[in-house]
Design a protein around this motif. Sequence first.
Motif, PDB file in Angstrom:
ATOM      1  N   ARG A  97       0.804  -1.236   0.000  1.00 52.95           N
ATOM      2  CA  ARG A  97       0.000   0.000   0.000  1.00 52.95           C
ATOM      3  C   ARG A  97       0.834   1.282   0.000  1.00 52.95           C
ATOM      4  O   ARG A  97       0.692   2.132   0.869  1.00 52.95           O
ATOM      5  N   SER A  98       1.705   1.417  -0.997  1.00 53.77           N
ATOM      6  CA  SER A  98       2.422   2.686  -1.121  1.00 53.77           C
ATOM      7  C   SER A  98       1.452   3.789  -1.522  1.00 53.77           C
ATOM      8  O   SER A  98       0.317   3.531  -1.944  1.00 53.77           O
ATOM      9  N   GLY A  99       1.929   5.020  -1.445  1.00 55.01           N
ATOM     10  CA  GLY A  99       1.142   6.146  -1.930  1.00 55.01           C
ATOM     11  C   GLY A  99       1.047   6.146  -3.439  1.00 55.01           C
ATOM     12  O   GLY A  99       1.683   5.344  -4.136  1.00 55.01           O
ATOM     13  N   TYR A 100       0.251   7.060  -3.964  1.00 52.57           N
ATOM     14  CA  TYR A 100       0.060   7.226  -5.398  1.00 52.57           C
ATOM     15  C   TYR A 100       0.513   8.625  -5.774  1.00 52.57           C
ATOM     16  O   TYR A 100       0.294   9.582  -5.026  1.00 52.57           O
ATOM     17  N   GLY A 101       1.170   8.756  -6.947  1.00 51.80           N
ATOM     18  CA  GLY A 101       1.601  10.081  -7.370  1.00 51.80           C
ATOM     19  C   GLY A 101       1.434  10.282  -8.858  1.00 51.80           C
ATOM     20  O   GLY A 101       1.852   9.438  -9.653  1.00 51.80           O
ATOM     21  N   SER A 102       0.817  11.380  -9.260  1.00 55.56           N
ATOM     22  CA  SER A 102       0.693  11.678 -10.685  1.00 55.56           C
ATOM     23  C   SER A 102       1.953  12.334 -11.227  1.00 55.56           C
ATOM     24  O   SER A 102       2.235  12.258 -12.423  1.00 55.56           O
ATOM     25  N   LEU A 103       2.737  12.974 -10.372  1.00 48.47           N
ATOM     26  CA  LEU A 103       3.986  13.621 -10.790  1.00 48.47           C
ATOM     27  C   LEU A 103       5.222  12.913 -10.248  1.00 48.47           C
ATOM     28  O   LEU A 103       6.318  13.099 -10.755  1.00 48.47           O
ATOM     29  N   GLU A 104       5.062  12.102  -9.213  1.00 47.05           N
ATOM     30  CA  GLU A 104       6.180  11.379  -8.618  1.00 47.05           C
ATOM     31  C   GLU A 104       5.980   9.880  -8.757  1.00 47.05           C
ATOM     32  O   GLU A 104       4.846   9.401  -8.727  1.00 47.05           O
ATOM     33  N   ASP A 105       7.097   9.165  -8.907  1.00 51.36           N
ATOM     34  CA  ASP A 105       7.048   7.709  -8.995  1.00 51.36           C
ATOM     35  C   ASP A 105       7.202   7.126  -7.586  1.00 51.36           C
ATOM     36  O   ASP A 105       8.287   6.766  -7.144  1.00 51.36           O
ATOM     37  N   ILE A 106       6.108   7.050  -6.878  1.00 48.82           N
ATOM     38  CA  ILE A 106       6.118   6.567  -5.490  1.00 48.82           C
ATOM     39  C   ILE A 106       6.111   5.038  -5.510  1.00 48.82           C
ATOM     40  O   ILE A 106       5.342   4.414  -6.239  1.00 48.82           O
ATOM     41  N   PHE A 129       4.296   1.876  -7.822  1.00 47.58           N
ATOM     42  CA  PHE A 129       5.399   1.157  -8.449  1.00 47.58           C
ATOM     43  C   PHE A 129       5.860   0.102  -7.451  1.00 47.58           C
ATOM     44  O   PHE A 129       5.841   0.336  -6.244  1.00 47.58           O
ATOM     45  N   GLY A 130       6.293  -1.036  -7.949  1.00 51.72           N
ATOM     46  CA  GLY A 130       6.784  -2.073  -7.047  1.00 51.72           C
ATOM     47  C   GLY A 130       8.201  -1.784  -6.587  1.00 51.72           C
ATOM     48  O   GLY A 130       8.435  -1.179  -5.541  1.00 51.72           O
ATOM     49  N   GLY A 157       1.707   2.126 -11.680  1.00 52.66           N
ATOM     50  CA  GLY A 157       3.066   2.151 -12.214  1.00 52.66           C
ATOM     51  C   GLY A 157       3.524   0.764 -12.626  1.00 52.66           C
ATOM     52  O   GLY A 157       2.727  -0.172 -12.759  1.00 52.66           O
ATOM     53  N   ASN A 158       4.821   0.616 -12.813  1.00 56.26           N
ATOM     54  CA  ASN A 158       5.391  -0.640 -13.284  1.00 56.26           C
ATOM     55  C   ASN A 158       5.811  -1.530 -12.111  1.00 56.26           C
ATOM     56  O   ASN A 158       6.133  -1.038 -11.033  1.00 56.26           O
ATOM     57  N   GLY A 159       5.826  -2.822 -12.350  1.00 56.75           N
ATOM     58  CA  GLY A 159       6.205  -3.752 -11.287  1.00 56.75           C
ATOM     59  C   GLY A 159       7.662  -3.608 -10.888  1.00 56.75           C
ATOM     60  O   GLY A 159       7.993  -3.383  -9.719  1.00 56.75           O
ATOM     61  N   ILE A 160       8.559  -3.736 -11.864  1.00 57.84           N
ATOM     62  CA  ILE A 160       9.986  -3.499 -11.654  1.00 57.84           C
ATOM     63  C   ILE A 160      10.422  -2.484 -12.697  1.00 57.84           C
ATOM     64  O   ILE A 160      10.271  -2.724 -13.899  1.00 57.84           O
ATOM     65  N   GLY A 177      -0.401  -7.474 -12.580  1.00 59.74           N
ATOM     66  CA  GLY A 177      -1.324  -6.408 -12.216  1.00 59.74           C
ATOM     67  C   GLY A 177      -0.780  -5.000 -12.286  1.00 59.74           C
ATOM     68  O   GLY A 177      -1.434  -4.068 -11.812  1.00 59.74           O
ATOM     69  N   HIS A 178       0.392  -4.810 -12.901  1.00 58.18           N
ATOM     70  CA  HIS A 178       0.964  -3.463 -13.029  1.00 58.18           C
ATOM     71  C   HIS A 178       0.774  -2.942 -14.458  1.00 58.18           C
ATOM     72  O   HIS A 178       0.200  -3.616 -15.310  1.00 58.18           O
ATOM     73  N   ARG A 179       1.264  -1.724 -14.714  1.00 55.82           N
ATOM     74  CA  ARG A 179       1.204  -1.185 -16.076  1.00 55.82           C
ATOM     75  C   ARG A 179       2.100  -2.032 -16.984  1.00 55.82           C
ATOM     76  O   ARG A 179       1.642  -2.720 -17.874  1.00 55.82           O
ATOM     77  N   ASP A 180       3.412  -1.990 -16.760  1.00 54.60           N
ATOM     78  CA  ASP A 180       4.347  -2.922 -17.381  1.00 54.60           C
ATOM     79  C   ASP A 180       4.901  -3.807 -16.275  1.00 54.60           C
ATOM     80  O   ASP A 180       5.223  -3.318 -15.185  1.00 54.60           O
ATOM     81  N   GLY A 181       5.056  -5.079 -16.578  1.00 56.87           N
ATOM     82  CA  GLY A 181       5.638  -5.949 -15.564  1.00 56.87           C
ATOM     83  C   GLY A 181       7.049  -5.516 -15.215  1.00 56.87           C
ATOM     84  O   GLY A 181       7.383  -5.261 -14.058  1.00 56.87           O
ATOM     85  N   ILE A 182       7.906  -5.404 -16.251  1.00 58.33           N
ATOM     86  CA  ILE A 182       9.296  -4.961 -16.089  1.00 58.33           C
ATOM     87  C   ILE A 182       9.554  -3.891 -17.131  1.00 58.33           C
ATOM     88  O   ILE A 182       9.213  -4.057 -18.304  1.00 58.33           O
TER      89      ILE A 182
END
Length: 409
Positions: A97-106, A129-130, A157-160, A177-182
């Motif tokens: 449960r990280s935060g979400y960011g539209s301008l930052e890659d949290i 992001f993972g 975001g992306n997994g890795i 379940g991410h945007r791109d896996g890697i």
Amino acid sequence: MKKILYIFLFFSTFLQANVIEVGFNKPIKSIKKAIGLAKVGDTILANKGLYQEGNIVIDKKIVFIGKDYPILDGQKKYEVLSIKADGVIVKGFKVIRSGYGSLEDICGIKIYDGSNVVIQNNILVDNFFGIYIQNGKNCIVKNNKISAYGTEQQKIGNGIQCWKSNNIKIIGNSVSGHRDGIYFEFVTNSVVWRNVSINNIRYGLHFMFSNDDAYLSNIFKNNGAGVAVMFTKRVKMFNNFFEENWGDAAYGLLLKEISDSYIIGNKFTKNTSGIHMEGTNRILIEKNVFEANGWGMNIQASCMDNVIKNNNFVGNTFDISTNGSLVLNTFNGNYWDKYEGYDLDKNGVGDIPYHPLSLFAVLTEKNPSAMLLFRSFMITLLDKSEKILPSITPDNFIDKTPLIHSLPL
């Protein structure tokens, strides 16, 4: 003498290292407090429990180990674990449960400008992001399980993710379940090996501007598209599985503006298009299996000097398709299950060349709605006529040595 001094200093540091235990029934109950007390080389051992301490920053070289998967919870507000030192090792945590960011890659776990960092045997769930490596060197991401519940590209975001990094090893992870896996961008001399990337929204693996890398023995299944390699040189793609990547713009493997690369020993099964190529040059495609795809390969007219040899094409709706008439690529010694030639001298090679590009494949490339006529008697008759007297399909789109039997790949 210098070597003896180095050995002495190493063992001196090792002997001075402490183990600091953290837990709700221990004197130290806070991970942040333990990090503050730790010295370079120490180990922090976190016992099982739920730790909600906001953004945890590791800013010194330590070993950070979880016992029975303690949970680091970002509460949908914070980046959970930020690594800002070289040589850090993180093992055995559940990061959620990280935060979400539209301008930052949290992220669940993020490495900032670090080298020789190891992220291993962790579970990451429901993070934006993972695991993210930013400007890293010689880092290892191994045997982690990374999952999220993304439904839209813009909201996950992306997994890795690796950005502007060198000599990275991504080994044995599972991502879903991410945007791109890697995702690799400006990453060089790195390896993606034995990962499973499934059910991601966009790509199982995505390369951008990343030269001299290799991805080996991975599984890419049920993603929006399997793998995209773009604007990249000297990539080795060996022994991967591209399976069931279906959709209007889905491919097992998308190649765009890449050159001097190798695609060897892969299996493309039940994808809309096994390989889609645009602007690719000097690619060797060898010993692959293309089975039960809509299109085995879609080679655009912008591709040249590619060699397609010793592959099996079995059960595809169309083995090959193109959007042009100029053929600057070479087909040699492939097995085509649609080949109807003969082998009088019994040497395993057909005595007449094979034209893998069907008339109907050319028509549907120019008029997609023509697919409505697929398997109709008229189209079958046209294809048979085209094989006898080629007129629309390019004369030099040809395999001169088609194999009678499939290769044992």
